[in-house]
Write an enzyme that holds these catalytic residues in place. Sequence first.
Site, PDB file in Angstrom:
ATOM      1  N   TYR A  72     -61.923  19.724  68.109  1.00  0.00           N
ATOM      2  CA  TYR A  72     -61.282  20.966  67.671  1.00  0.00           C
ATOM      3  C   TYR A  72     -62.276  22.064  68.028  1.00  0.00           C
ATOM      4  O   TYR A  72     -63.377  22.120  67.458  1.00  0.00           O
ATOM      5  CB  TYR A  72     -61.039  20.903  66.163  1.00  0.00           C
ATOM      6  CG  TYR A  72     -60.353  22.123  65.591  1.00  0.00           C
ATOM      7  CD1 TYR A  72     -59.044  22.044  65.119  1.00  0.00           C
ATOM      8  CD2 TYR A  72     -61.007  23.348  65.520  1.00  0.00           C
ATOM      9  CE1 TYR A  72     -58.408  23.154  64.593  1.00  0.00           C
ATOM     10  CE2 TYR A  72     -60.381  24.466  65.005  1.00  0.00           C
ATOM     11  CZ  TYR A  72     -59.086  24.366  64.540  1.00  0.00           C
ATOM     12  OH  TYR A  72     -58.465  25.474  64.015  1.00  0.00           O
ATOM     13  N   TYR A 136     -66.385  25.698  62.083  1.00  0.00           N
ATOM     14  CA  TYR A 136     -66.497  24.866  63.291  1.00  0.00           C
ATOM     15  C   TYR A 136     -67.864  24.169  63.320  1.00  0.00           C
ATOM     16  O   TYR A 136     -67.941  22.950  63.532  1.00  0.00           O
ATOM     17  CB  TYR A 136     -66.298  25.728  64.536  1.00  0.00           C
ATOM     18  CG  TYR A 136     -66.672  25.040  65.832  1.00  0.00           C
ATOM     19  CD1 TYR A 136     -65.848  24.062  66.382  1.00  0.00           C
ATOM     20  CD2 TYR A 136     -67.850  25.370  66.504  1.00  0.00           C
ATOM     21  CE1 TYR A 136     -66.195  23.423  67.571  1.00  0.00           C
ATOM     22  CE2 TYR A 136     -68.202  24.747  67.689  1.00  0.00           C
ATOM     23  CZ  TYR A 136     -67.371  23.772  68.217  1.00  0.00           C
ATOM     24  OH  TYR A 136     -67.727  23.149  69.392  1.00  0.00           O
TER      25      TYR A 136
HETATM   26  N1  LIG Z   1     -66.580  24.997  74.792  1.00  0.00           N
HETATM   27  C1  LIG Z   1     -67.813  25.310  74.397  1.00  0.00           C
HETATM   28  O1  LIG Z   1     -68.312  26.413  74.618  1.00  0.00           O
HETATM   29  C2  LIG Z   1     -68.638  24.284  73.654  1.00  0.00           C
HETATM   30  C3  LIG Z   1     -69.881  24.670  73.136  1.00  0.00           C
HETATM   31  C4  LIG Z   1     -70.649  23.726  72.469  1.00  0.00           C
HETATM   32  C5  LIG Z   1     -70.194  22.440  72.322  1.00  0.00           C
HETATM   33  N2  LIG Z   1     -68.982  22.096  72.799  1.00  0.00           N
HETATM   34  C6  LIG Z   1     -68.514  20.721  72.601  1.00  0.00           C
HETATM   35  O2  LIG Z   1     -68.354  20.106  73.871  1.00  0.00           O
HETATM   36  C7  LIG Z   1     -67.279  19.161  73.815  1.00  0.00           C
HETATM   37  C8  LIG Z   1     -66.277  19.455  74.921  1.00  0.00           C
HETATM   38  O3  LIG Z   1     -65.742  20.758  74.701  1.00  0.00           O
HETATM   39  P1  LIG Z   1     -64.704  21.420  75.722  1.00  0.00           P
HETATM   40  O4  LIG Z   1     -65.217  22.778  76.046  1.00  0.00           O
HETATM   41  O5  LIG Z   1     -64.369  20.478  76.821  1.00  0.00           O
HETATM   42  O6  LIG Z   1     -63.462  21.595  74.755  1.00  0.00           O
HETATM   43  P2  LIG Z   1     -61.957  21.918  75.105  1.00  0.00           P
HETATM   44  O7  LIG Z   1     -61.815  22.363  76.515  1.00  0.00           O
HETATM   45  O8  LIG Z   1     -61.448  22.779  74.021  1.00  0.00           O
HETATM   46  O9  LIG Z   1     -61.270  20.488  75.018  1.00  0.00           O
HETATM   47  C9  LIG Z   1     -61.143  19.829  73.808  1.00  0.00           C
HETATM   48  C10 LIG Z   1     -60.136  18.726  74.000  1.00  0.00           C
HETATM   49  O10 LIG Z   1     -59.965  18.105  72.723  1.00  0.00           O
HETATM   50  C11 LIG Z   1     -58.606  17.840  72.571  1.00  0.00           C
HETATM   51  N3  LIG Z   1     -58.163  17.780  71.195  1.00  0.00           N
HETATM   52  C12 LIG Z   1     -58.076  18.784  70.273  1.00  0.00           C
HETATM   53  N4  LIG Z   1     -57.515  18.322  69.153  1.00  0.00           N
HETATM   54  C13 LIG Z   1     -57.244  17.015  69.365  1.00  0.00           C
HETATM   55  C14 LIG Z   1     -56.651  15.995  68.596  1.00  0.00           C
HETATM   56  N5  LIG Z   1     -56.170  16.224  67.367  1.00  0.00           N
HETATM   57  N6  LIG Z   1     -56.542  14.762  69.140  1.00  0.00           N
HETATM   58  C15 LIG Z   1     -56.968  14.507  70.380  1.00  0.00           C
HETATM   59  N7  LIG Z   1     -57.540  15.428  71.174  1.00  0.00           N
HETATM   60  C16 LIG Z   1     -57.653  16.664  70.662  1.00  0.00           C
HETATM   61  C17 LIG Z   1     -57.867  18.974  73.244  1.00  0.00           C
HETATM   62  O11 LIG Z   1     -56.589  18.476  73.545  1.00  0.00           O
HETATM   63  P3  LIG Z   1     -55.403  19.387  74.108  1.00  0.00           P
HETATM   64  O12 LIG Z   1     -55.733  19.535  75.568  1.00  0.00           O
HETATM   65  O13 LIG Z   1     -54.206  18.560  73.840  1.00  0.00           O
HETATM   66  O14 LIG Z   1     -55.455  20.665  73.325  1.00  0.00           O
HETATM   67  C18 LIG Z   1     -58.748  19.222  74.461  1.00  0.00           C
HETATM   68  O15 LIG Z   1     -58.309  18.481  75.565  1.00  0.00           O
HETATM   69  C19 LIG Z   1     -66.713  19.265  72.407  1.00  0.00           C
HETATM   70  O16 LIG Z   1     -67.314  18.290  71.589  1.00  0.00           O
HETATM   71  C20 LIG Z   1     -67.165  20.635  71.932  1.00  0.00           C
HETATM   72  O17 LIG Z   1     -67.261  20.723  70.519  1.00  0.00           O
HETATM   73  C21 LIG Z   1     -68.190  22.980  73.477  1.00  0.00           C
END
Ligand SMILES: NC(=O)c1ccc[n+]([C@@H]2O[C@H](COP(=O)([O-])OP(=O)(O)OC[C@H]3O[C@@H](n4cnc5c(N)ncnc54)[C@H](OP(=O)(O)O)[C@@H]3O)[C@@H](O)[C@H]2O)c1
Length: 315
Positions: A72, A136
Amino acid sequence: MNILLLGANGQLGRSFVEQGPLAELGSLTCASRDGRRFDGANIEVANFAQPDSLRALLDRIEPQIIINTAAYTAVDRAESEEALAHCINGEAVGHLGEWARRHRALVVHYSSDYVFDGNAARPYTVRAPTNPLGAYGRSKLAGELALQASGAQHFTFRTAWVYGAKGQNFLRTMLRLGTERDLLKVVADQRGTPTPTRVIVDGTIVALQHWLAAAPEARAQMEGTYHLVTRGETTWHGFASAIFELAQTQGVLNRRPFVEAITAAEYPSPARRPAYSILDTRCFEERFAVTLPVWQDGLIAVMHELAFKDSETPC
Ligand SMILES: NC(=O)c1ccc[n+]([C@@H]2O[C@H](COP(=O)([O-])OP(=O)(O)OC[C@H]3O[C@@H](n4cnc5c(N)ncnc54)[C@H](OP(=O)(O)O)[C@@H]3O)[C@@H](O)[C@H]2O)c1
């Protein structure tokens, strides 16, 4: 070896699929919330909002390695949906850990700079005290702790300011707004390290290769929490300015808006964000014998990808 990739449609999950390194390590199964992949393919369903349902999938696939990129990630919305964020980012991760411990599998998980409060004046080490400012960050910390408490073999890679040529991210928002507006106001008092998904994928694969090649005792010493981000630091304003400069010189945009520096206080949002999000990467680099790229080189590589993408528009 069976490998299960969870969250295949997110920025990071998609990068794993498109870069293809996991399929070289073993038999790869992908899963998403609804069982559809970004390219229309049918894949497994893994809905983290129903943590109990994950067990049946794990029992069927029997992965030796679980890569969890699902999360999330709606930082502001989490303030009003904390229970859901906690379920997906905390409780569900604990379930993965429980299953992995019982089946001696490895969990690779990703966490965030938002577990820190941003009051530091020097880069956060992996052992620095956590103190999330918002829902978050609390949910991501809950996931870290649940995975540790499960007793499973695991890597938790904390990363920050994630972006890539695809997906929803700051870079793509800037490129879109840059075509629409002459002036953009961007926060200049939050510091961090923009980190391309490719850097996280490459770093994960290096760590996995070390882990797979190691004896069981050496594996146990290697597992744990690491910071996996680019080197250097900038602000959102600095990042935006670099994006527009490169986008213009590489022909991704044919115009360049003026980027005005503002304070976070001038851009109110439901969630408070850390003012200083620099993570110390020395543990990762020393343990896995790599030098992570500086953020500017990461940006050059992503912009290059956008500039040479066939017919697709960048945003
Ligand atoms: N983005 C950042 O700047 C950032 C910074 C620090 C750490 N992180 C961490 O890095 C990791 C990857 O992040 P990201 O940027 O790739 O995130 P993202 O693009 O938002 O992707 C998150 C994925 O999780 C899926 N998801 C959300 N709710 C779900 C549920 N109930 N069941 C199954 N899947 C679900 C979403 O599915 P849908 O496609 O169906 O919505 C999406 O595909 C995460 O652990 C995040 O916390 C990210």
